[in-house]
Motif scaffolding. Structure first.
Motif, mmCIF file in Angstrom:
data_model
loop_
_atom_site.group_PDB
_atom_site.id
_atom_site.type_symbol
_atom_site.label_atom_id
_atom_site.label_comp_id
_atom_site.label_asym_id
_atom_site.label_seq_id
_atom_site.Cartn_x
_atom_site.Cartn_y
_atom_site.Cartn_z
ATOM 1 N N ILE A 313 0.986 -1.171 -0.003
ATOM 2 C CA ILE A 313 -0.057 -0.007 0.011
ATOM 3 C C ILE A 313 0.866 1.430 0.007
ATOM 4 C CG2 ILE A 313 -1.500 1.216 1.153
ATOM 5 C CD1 ILE A 313 -2.949 -1.251 2.220
ATOM 6 N N ARG A 314 2.002 1.260 0.709
ATOM 7 C CA ARG A 314 2.838 2.342 0.916
ATOM 8 C C ARG A 314 3.467 2.627 -0.671
ATOM 9 N NH1 ARG A 314 4.274 6.632 0.735
ATOM 10 N NH2 ARG A 314 6.235 7.399 1.615
ATOM 11 N N ALA A 334 -8.886 -4.392 7.022
ATOM 12 C CA ALA A 334 -8.930 -5.849 7.187
ATOM 13 C C ALA A 334 -7.595 -5.907 8.217
ATOM 14 C CB ALA A 334 -8.934 -6.755 6.205
ATOM 15 N N VAL A 335 -6.400 -5.399 7.744
ATOM 16 C CA VAL A 335 -5.365 -5.843 8.697
ATOM 17 C C VAL A 335 -4.809 -4.707 9.627
ATOM 18 C CG1 VAL A 335 -4.169 -7.002 6.548
ATOM 19 C CG2 VAL A 335 -3.587 -4.436 6.984
ATOM 20 N N LEU A 336 -5.444 -3.810 9.930
ATOM 21 C CA LEU A 336 -5.053 -2.664 10.491
ATOM 22 C C LEU A 336 -4.747 -3.318 12.261
ATOM 23 C CD1 LEU A 336 -7.416 0.464 9.673
ATOM 24 C CD2 LEU A 336 -4.860 -0.283 9.373
ATOM 25 N N ILE A 347 0.560 2.841 6.023
ATOM 26 C CA ILE A 347 -0.839 2.966 5.395
ATOM 27 C C ILE A 347 -1.293 4.386 5.936
ATOM 28 C CG2 ILE A 347 -3.123 2.064 5.867
ATOM 29 C CD1 ILE A 347 -1.994 -0.796 6.712
ATOM 30 N N ALA A 348 -1.026 4.787 6.798
ATOM 31 C CA ALA A 348 -1.519 6.165 7.105
ATOM 32 C C ALA A 348 -1.043 7.301 6.060
ATOM 33 C CB ALA A 348 -1.257 6.502 8.225
ATOM 34 N N THR A 349 0.434 6.965 5.867
ATOM 35 C CA THR A 349 0.989 7.869 4.733
ATOM 36 C C THR A 349 0.458 7.606 3.624
ATOM 37 O OG1 THR A 349 3.082 7.600 6.092
ATOM 38 C CG2 THR A 349 3.329 8.340 3.732
ATOM 39 N N ALA A 350 0.095 6.566 3.173
ATOM 40 C CA ALA A 350 -0.461 6.431 1.796
ATOM 41 C C ALA A 350 -1.945 7.185 1.712
ATOM 42 C CB ALA A 350 -0.648 4.755 1.371
#
Length: 736
Positions: A313-314, A334-336, A347-350
């Motif tokens: 994702i990144r 789902a993976v958080l 993930i947050a950066t993306a």
């Protein structure tokens, strides 16, 4: 069975690697391992080491038999006197050992490894592999291995040099002397590396430290060989180009053109790294990025490992013109709950980037993204709240940075470190210092604990690690006299542990904090030392080279201003002129706005100067002169000569022009606007070390220094022009 009989005949330990030179799932290999397991206790140490090497080459790192081998080594460790046997066993069992057993192995390795014995060259390489396997930067053993390499020049070929550099890179270790030796050996024989395998290793080892002539040859040859490189070699070339900050468009286009035939052979993490390299090098091949996107999305759909999902994702967020599919956010959601802080940060950066650039186009996408970010924040807070181990927390924080962490979790993370303050020991003060420096957080309780633990354990902490802890205190302007004096006393007695360039960095860190140990200053400002430094600078990475040169200039300036008794001359005039000539930029709108206000307050543009260079090359935002009655003096009327160089006003010598030009009682004022980088990120917003030193030095040069913090200038209190004018007037004239 015949192979079982062979085992019985060879229990004396005469193993050959070729006996297990088969696929690790082969029935013969399975049978041999089973037979060996039955007889493991009876194997001699030489036989055990050979068998362990066979298992390692078969990638059986976590096979239960390895645990049994480790147990035997643990029982017999005191009797092992052969460093060859020890090095093989250490590498073989590295994945299954405890921390206490690890420490015993390291101690034994230090005892048996002989610096003066060139025959220990291969054993030293194995020791590096062991350290890399356990991910431990253990300085005593690293430095001993490095000294063996330096004394074994005849054994250093392209394969061993690239292998050593690769291990050093993974361990975060570097040595300028080894770089110098490797540079000399490789440059002398550069024409010998004409096949893709050896050239890729040459490019990796020599590229980042090559001079312009050799660098150009490497780039040309790499482009010529592009079609011949294997998929792995293509990755090595691109990785090295990124490290070199190479912008050679021809080579980049050649590498991009050959990549499509290799893409299917890369596993998911190689594709992730490839995407990072290409985007970091500013590749413009949209067709290649389109193929990468398809492959990455395919891996994302089937991914069940949170680390892989977060990494994919990144890098998807790095792709140009990427339209986000709903499947991606669903996969992220789902993976958080299973993600570490590092993976949550990826993930947050993306998500933040996609939302900011309006790349979410399905129905209710903004609302869904906001909910996902809130869930992500909640997972981060929950993970922090469940933390009860400072070591595990610091391990997770190693690669965490960026806007999301800073805005959402930074304060809570520091608070958690405070709650775990009793777990701070000499083994984790360094990673804790890294975290606090990275986040620019000045927490007195944590700083005091770090200082006390360091002072109590200076003999256990490597000098280079003490340097970084000092760097934290110096950079964030946290003075603890007992701590500094204790560390200085220890370090000045152990200067031999530092490389030449590292002494410059140490000297600068101490100077920022206001400490100038005579032995360190006289060591650095010595013709022989500076000659050795020049040699080392030629092989250091460009970023490090620039940093060392800058720190040497600043140290030279600090010594000239604060310690005239050392009689050190100022020898950075040409360096500073070159730096400022290359970095001149247009005056920003804020400076123009303030300059107009100063013109209004002082009564004319002739009463102030913008972007002024002082003696010793400090740049200040604004300068004006007030006489003894606090009336502004015109630069023209006072005949204060200034050279206008591209909008920068440079006064050459304070003794000849600046000082003599001022009438009695007049005072030169430096007006500085300080942005957020000048302050710590905690609630205290304390002035950091560098701007504090600048103020101190400007005052020594005769200025009254007015520093205006961004949080005052941008506050609601100064929301109108009239309020800003009054504020500036009070600051200039010292009105309370």
């Amino acid at each position: 069975m015949i192979y079982c009989e062979n085992w019985k005949k060879n229990l004396s330990g005469h193993f050959k690697d070729s006996w297990l030179n088969v696929e690790d799932h082969d029935s013969l290999a399975e049978a041999l391992v089973t037979e060996a397991w039955k007889r493991l206790e009876r194997l001699s140490l030489p036989a055990l080491s050979k068998f362990t090497l066979c298992l390692y080459k078969q990638h059986r790192h976590f096979n239960p038999i390895i645990g049994q081998v480790a147990h035997i080594v643990d029982m017999k460790l005191d009797s092992i006197q052969d460093v060859r046997i020890l090095s093989v066993l250490m590498v073989g069992i590295s994945d299954v050992i405890s921390q206490s057993f690890r420490d015993r192995l390291l101690h034994k390795a230090e005892q048996l490894l002989e610096e003066e014995n060139e025959g220990h060259f291969n054993y030293a390489k194995r020791m590096l592999q062991f350290l890399q396997n356990i991910k431990l930067k253990y300085h005593p053993l690293l430095e001993k291995c490095n000294r063996i390499f330096l004394k074994s020049a005849s054994r250093l070929d392209i394969h061993s040099i690239s292998n050593i550099f690769g291990l050093y890179e993974q361990l975060g270790f570097d040595n300028a002397e080894f770089r110098l030796l490797a540079n000399q050996l490789l440059s002398e024989n550069i024409d010998d590396y004409y096949n893709p395998e050896t050239f890729a290793k040459l490019f990796f080892a020599l590229g980042p430290m090559a001079g312009s002539r050799v660098r150009e040859r490497l780039l040309v040859t790499a482009a010529h060989m592009a079609e011949e490189f294997s998929s792995h070699q293509v990755l090595v070339i691109l990785k090295t180009m990124k490290k070199m900050k190479c912008r050679n468009s021809h080579l980049l286009e050649k590498m991009a053109s050959v990549l499509p035939k290799h893409l299917d052979s890369y596993h998911v993490l190689q594709l992730v790294k490839l995407t990072q390299y290409l985007t970091g090098l500013r590749c413009r091949n949209l067709e290649l990025f389109s193929k990468l996107k398809i492959l990455l999305l395919g891996y994302l759909k089937s991914s069940v490992i949170p680390a892989d999902t977060a990494a994919i994702i990144r890098v998807l967020a790095m792709l140009p013109s990427f339209q986000v599919e709903e499947m991606i956010t669903n996969k992220a959601a789902a993976v958080l709950p299973q993600c570490s802080l590092h993976h949550l940060n990826c993930i947050a950066t993306a998500l933040v980037k996609w939302n900011h650039h309006d790349q979410l186009h399905w129905q209710n996408s903004s609302e869904l993204c906001a909910k996902l970010l809130q869930k992500l924040n909640d997972c981060g807070f929950e993970r922090l709240q469940k933390t009860n181990s400072l070591n595990l927390l610091l391990e997770e924080l190693t690669h965490v940075n960026g806007q999301w962490f800073e805005e959402v979790l930074n304060e809570e993370t520091v608070a958690m470190c405070q709650r775990l303050i009793d777990q701070i020991t000499w083994t984790n003060v360094l990673p804790l210092s890294f975290f606090l420096k990275k986040t620019n957080h000045r927490c007195p309780a944590l700083f005091d604990r770090i200082a006390s633990v360091t002072v109590e354990n200076t003999d256990k902490i490597h000098p280079s690690e003490i340097y970084f802890i000092l760097f934290l205190f110096s950079a964030l302007n946290y003075d603890n006299e007992e701590f500094f004096k204790s560390c200085i006393q220890h370090l000045t007695s152990n200067l031999s542990y530092f490389e030449i360039y590292q002494l410059v960095l140490l000297g600068h860190v101490l100077a920022v904090a206001g400490y100038f140990p005579p032995i360190l200053i006289t060591t650095i400002f010595n013709v022989s030392f500076l000659s050795k430094l020049d040699a080392q600078l030629k092989v250091l990475p460009d970023t490090l080279k620039q940093r060392v040169c800058s720190r040497l200039m600043k140290l030279n300036r600090a010594v000239c201003l604060e310690c005239p008794e050392f009689h050190i001359p100022w020898f950075h005039e040409q360096y500073c002129q070159r730096v400022f000539h290359n970095s001149m930029s247009r005056i920003n709108p804020l400076r123009q706005h303030v300059h107009r206000m100063l013109t209004e307050i002082l009564g004319g543009s002739q009463y102030s100067r913008i972007s002024v260079l002082t003696p010793y090359y400090y740049e200040i935002d604004f300068e004006c002169v007030l006489d003894e009655n606090k009336k502004p003096l015109s630069y023209m009327a006072q005949n204060i000569h200034l050279d206008d160089v591209g909008g920068i006003h440079l006064r050459h010598d304070i003794k000849d022009e600046g000082r003599k030009a001022l009438p009695p009682g007049a005072q030169r004022i430096a007006l500085e606007f300080l942005d957020s980088r000048a302050f710590s990120k905690d609630y205290s917003r304390h002035l950091k070390g560098e701007p504090a030193v600048k103020k101190r030095h400007l005052e020594m040069l005769g200025y009254r220094v007015v520093q205006i913090p961004h949080f005052e200038w941008n506050s609601m209190v100064l929301s109108t022009k009239g309020e800003q004018l009054e504020y500036l007037r009070q600051q200039l004239y010292g009105i309370q």
